[in-house]
Design a protein around this motif. Structure first.
Motif, PDB file in Angstrom:
ATOM      1  N   ASP A  64      -0.288  -3.254 -11.320  1.00 24.89           N
ATOM      2  CA  ASP A  64      -0.283  -2.564 -10.078  1.00 24.89           C
ATOM      3  C   ASP A  64      -0.065  -3.926  -8.541  1.00 24.89           C
ATOM      4  O   ASP A  64      -0.299  -4.756  -8.619  1.00 24.89           O
ATOM      5  CB  ASP A  64      -0.572  -1.340 -10.551  1.00 24.89           C
ATOM      6  N   ALA A  65      -0.130  -2.951  -7.729  1.00 21.57           N
ATOM      7  CA  ALA A  65      -0.281  -3.665  -6.370  1.00 21.57           C
ATOM      8  C   ALA A  65      -1.392  -4.066  -5.801  1.00 21.57           C
ATOM      9  O   ALA A  65      -1.343  -5.446  -5.584  1.00 21.57           O
ATOM     10  CB  ALA A  65       0.689  -2.652  -5.026  1.00 21.57           C
ATOM     11  N   ASP A  66      -2.244  -3.647  -6.537  1.00 16.05           N
ATOM     12  CA  ASP A  66      -3.711  -3.972  -6.373  1.00 16.05           C
ATOM     13  C   ASP A  66      -4.087  -6.130  -7.172  1.00 16.05           C
ATOM     14  O   ASP A  66      -4.467  -6.456  -6.582  1.00 16.05           O
ATOM     15  CB  ASP A  66      -5.174  -3.092  -6.633  1.00 16.05           C
ATOM     16  N   GLU A  67      -3.450  -5.585  -8.054  1.00 17.60           N
ATOM     17  CA  GLU A  67      -3.461  -6.880  -9.619  1.00 17.60           C
ATOM     18  C   GLU A  67      -2.656  -8.014  -8.742  1.00 17.60           C
ATOM     19  O   GLU A  67      -2.891  -9.015  -9.356  1.00 17.60           O
ATOM     20  CB  GLU A  67      -2.709  -6.315 -10.961  1.00 17.60           C
ATOM     21  N   ALA A 118      -1.681  -8.233  -5.538  1.00 18.31           N
ATOM     22  CA  ALA A 118      -2.112  -9.040  -4.206  1.00 18.31           C
ATOM     23  C   ALA A 118      -3.307  -9.486  -4.914  1.00 18.31           C
ATOM     24  O   ALA A 118      -3.735 -11.115  -4.351  1.00 18.31           O
ATOM     25  CB  ALA A 118      -3.177  -7.414  -3.737  1.00 18.31           C
ATOM     26  N   ARG A 119      -3.949  -9.363  -5.891  1.00 19.07           N
ATOM     27  CA  ARG A 119      -5.749 -10.160  -6.206  1.00 19.07           C
ATOM     28  C   ARG A 119      -4.489 -11.507  -6.782  1.00 19.07           C
ATOM     29  O   ARG A 119      -5.214 -12.314  -6.667  1.00 19.07           O
ATOM     30  CB  ARG A 119      -6.165  -9.270  -7.565  1.00 19.07           C
ATOM     31  N   SER A 174      -3.475 -13.661  -3.970  1.00 19.18           N
ATOM     32  CA  SER A 174      -4.039 -14.324  -3.083  1.00 19.18           C
ATOM     33  C   SER A 174      -5.147 -15.775  -3.905  1.00 19.18           C
ATOM     34  O   SER A 174      -5.784 -16.332  -3.460  1.00 19.18           O
ATOM     35  CB  SER A 174      -5.022 -12.660  -2.729  1.00 19.18           C
ATOM     36  N   ASP A 201       1.514  -1.114  -0.191  1.00 17.35           N
ATOM     37  CA  ASP A 201       0.191   0.194   0.300  1.00 17.35           C
ATOM     38  C   ASP A 201       0.825   0.889  -0.216  1.00 17.35           C
ATOM     39  O   ASP A 201       0.203   2.785   0.254  1.00 17.35           O
ATOM     40  CB  ASP A 201      -0.807   0.251   1.042  1.00 17.35           C
TER      41      ASP A 201
END
Length: 164
Positions: free
Chosen positions: A74-77, A79-80, A83, A13
């Protein structure tokens, strides 16, 4: 002299993640990528983390796009992907460079403490792994093709050492 515990890379984040929070633990630091032939190692890293975290093991993933553009998200991609695809629950940091003038200080430190084959410091590819003992010193460097199960005995030995 700077130690690993003096460093604070960015978490996914973007906030500082002081490595001092892991003083006395065993760290496994890995440069990762979502679209690499070694990406299935996420499964082995997660299994290692789940088996040994109660003993003091911390796995830290550092996404890196320096090798073949294999971590474009990016960070969200990221992480998704981690996970949903591999059920990764260990900390995954912000994307970093591991070589060159923009190399994250964590990797500059790790490479200086534990050079690779024939004394080279550069990281050759994704999923290079560094094992750090409870005292903060790098005790192992493993190339991308080395699977987490291949050095689990080293992890167990490091975990058996008392904290300083």
């Amino acid at each position: 002299m700077t130690t690993l515990y003096d460093l604070a890379p960015k978490s996914a984040d973007g906030t500082p993640y002081p490595l001092s929070r892991h003083r006395g633990q065993v760290l496994l630091v890995v440069n990762t990528a979502s679209k690499c032939g070694f990406t299935p190692q996420y499964e082995g890293l997660e299994a290692l983390w789940r088996r040994h975290r109660s003993e003091g093991l911390v796995v830290l993933g550092f996404p890196c796009n320096q090798f073949g553009g294999q971590e474009p998200g990016d960070a969200d991609e990221i992480a998704r992907f981690c996970s949903l695809t591999y059920e990764v629950s260990f900390p995954v940091m912000a994307k970093v460079a591991v070589n060159g003038p923009e190399a994250d200080p964590v990797f500059s430190h790790l490479k200086s403490e534990k050079p690779g084959l024939l004394g080279t410091t550069g990281i050759k590819w994704n999923f290079t792994k560094f094992l750090v003992g409870r005292d903060g010193r790098v005790i192992g460097r493993y190339p991308p093709q080395t699977k987490p199960t291949d050095f689990e005995a080293d992890v167990a030995r490091a975990l058996a050492e008392p904290a300083p």
